[in-house]
Design an enzyme around this catalytic site. Structure first.
Site, PDB file in Angstrom:
ATOM      1  N   LYS A  59     -12.968 -33.219   0.719  1.00 46.22           N
ATOM      2  CA  LYS A  59     -12.146 -32.273  -0.067  1.00 46.22           C
ATOM      3  C   LYS A  59     -12.431 -31.911  -1.561  1.00 46.22           C
ATOM      4  CE  LYS A  59      -7.557 -32.274   1.248  1.00 46.22           C
ATOM      5  NZ  LYS A  59      -6.444 -32.820   1.065  1.00 46.22           N
ATOM      6  N   GLY A 105     -12.528 -45.985  -5.115  1.00 43.62           N
ATOM      7  CA  GLY A 105     -11.431 -45.338  -5.958  1.00 43.62           C
ATOM      8  C   GLY A 105     -11.945 -45.441  -7.550  1.00 43.62           C
TER       9      GLY A 105
END
Ligand code: AMP
Length: 394
Positions: A201, A374
């Site tokens: 995405k 992350g």
């Protein structure tokens, strides 16, 4: 410069090392022990310097009693013991008398691994919520704290920020290596500096693009996210992934940075996201309504190669195709081959990209493969990481 483990006299000291042992485990078997291996230099240094080594780490997420059963660090203790060729005392507790007694009995150069720090989350998110009492308690178990867990550095938890607030502290060798490569790239890269972005995405990478487009010389776009850029340029993308909320962002980026953002010129499509689907290579303006774009094409690989060959620094975050399914892993593989032959430093940005590249056998081919998905993304976004911020300067 942050203090490191080398700035301390470790002899006979109880040294708490926060490591990243968040490894995939299936039926009690560790399927990828890369993070354990990456922790070894710091652990071995502490052993060799006479520390009483107390390892703390998390594994997965703990929300229910059932999660306790599948997320014990016990298999990690066995694997670590094999890799160190040394006994690792495993304590299946995260607090209490047994843990305290085992720690107090440690001899110089011995190693103890405590149970998963997130077991404390069952009791009101104490670990993930950086509970003050828990951080103070864990700190009371040691004399020195070393944070070597880059993978959780973007979180303020009791086992990193909490403990560091109460003990003399520094970073370990893995953390030092992560920062050496990632921080240098975003502050003072050798140029040309090229970023490859892929993955699914656009919305996950908006902040990364906003930050890196100001620093990098080129941004090469692949993966599922390329179709929103192509759609924003007016191309038909068939049934390929579209991130409708990010179309305006992509348009804006292409208008402002058309010389920097390099889009694919051809793609490899399928009729379904499955192994034996018909494979259709085509140009970006030839994608039919029933096609799904699943990889970058051969001309795009050559186009990307022309930028990569002249680059002195490359950061890569996100696979450029659906690498889990053959033959849509080809673009990612061919980029690996190109990158192994370039002159500059290649840094792989953690998460799925690191897993894909290690799985394809390129484990030792690059300057650095990050252990934190992350954390590396947040660093590339330009955000300060609390697990590093809390560590004292030299
Ligand atoms: P991320 O977690 O955002 O880095 O995305 C990784 C995932 O992106 C992987 O599971 C890939 O299969 C997926 N991906 C890569 N290229 C495509 C594509 N063209 N269409 C859909 N998913 C893709």
């Amino acid at each position: 410069m942050k203090k490191t483990i080398k700035d301390f006299d470790l002899s006979s000291k109880k040294v708490i090392i926060r490591v990243d042992f968040n490894v995939p485990i299936k039926n009690g078997i560790i399927t990828d022990d890369n993070r354990i291996k990456e922790s070894l230099p710091t652990i071995k240094y502490a052993i060799d310097n006479g520390a009483k080594v107390i390892l703390m780490a998390h594994l997965g997420r703990i929300k229910t009693e059932d999660d306790l059963e599948h997320n014990s660090l016990e298999p990690v203790a066995y694997r670590l013991s094999e890799l160190l060729d040394k006994e690792v005392i495993f304590v299946d507790q995260t607090h209490g008398e047994l843990l305290e007694r085992e720690i107090n009995n440690l001899k110089d150069g011995s190693v103890l691994l405590m149970e998963n720090t997130r077991f404390e989350d069952l009791n009101g998110n104490k670990e993930s919520g950086n509970d003050e009492t828990l951080g103070t308690y864990w700190a009371s178990l040691g004399d020195i704290f070393i944070n070597d867990a880059f993978g959780t550095a973007h979180r303020a938890h009791a086992s990193n920020v909490g403990i560091a607030s109460h003990l003399p502290n520094g970073i370990g060798f893995l953390m030092e290596k992560e920062l050496k490569y990632l921080e240098k790239a975003i502050t003072n890269p050798d140029r040309p500096f090229t970023v490859i972005l892929g993955g699914s995405k656009v919305s996950d990478k908006i902040k990364v693009i906003e930050n890196l487009v100001k620093i990098a010389d080129y941004i090469l776009i692949g993966g599922g996210m390329m179709y929103t850029f192509l759609y924003a340029k007016g191309y038909n993308i068939g049934k390929s992934l579209l991130d409708s909320e990010s179309i305006a962002f992509c348009k804006d980026m292409l208008e402002k940075y058309h010389n920097k953002i390099i889009l694919p010129v051809d793609v490899v499509c399928g009729l379904a996201i499955e192994e034996n689907t018909e494979v259709i290579p085509c140009k970006v303006d030839e994608v039919a309504d029933n096609y799904i774009g699943l990889d970058i094409g051969e001309n795009t690989i050559q186009l990307f190669k022309s930028y990569l060959n002249k680059s002195k620094t490359v950061i890569w975050n996100g696979p450029v195709g659906v690498f889990e399914i053959e033959p849509f892993d080809m673009g990612t593989k061919k980029l690996c081959d190109i990158l192994t032959n370039i002159d500059g430093d290649v840094i792989i940005g953690g998460g799925d990209t690191s897993a894909a590249i290690i799985g394809m056998g390129y484990q030792n081919s690059f300057a650095h493969i990050s252990t934190g998905g992350g954390a590396s993304l947040e660093l590339l976004e330009g955000k300060p990481l609390p697990g590093i911020e809390i560590i004292d300067e030299k």
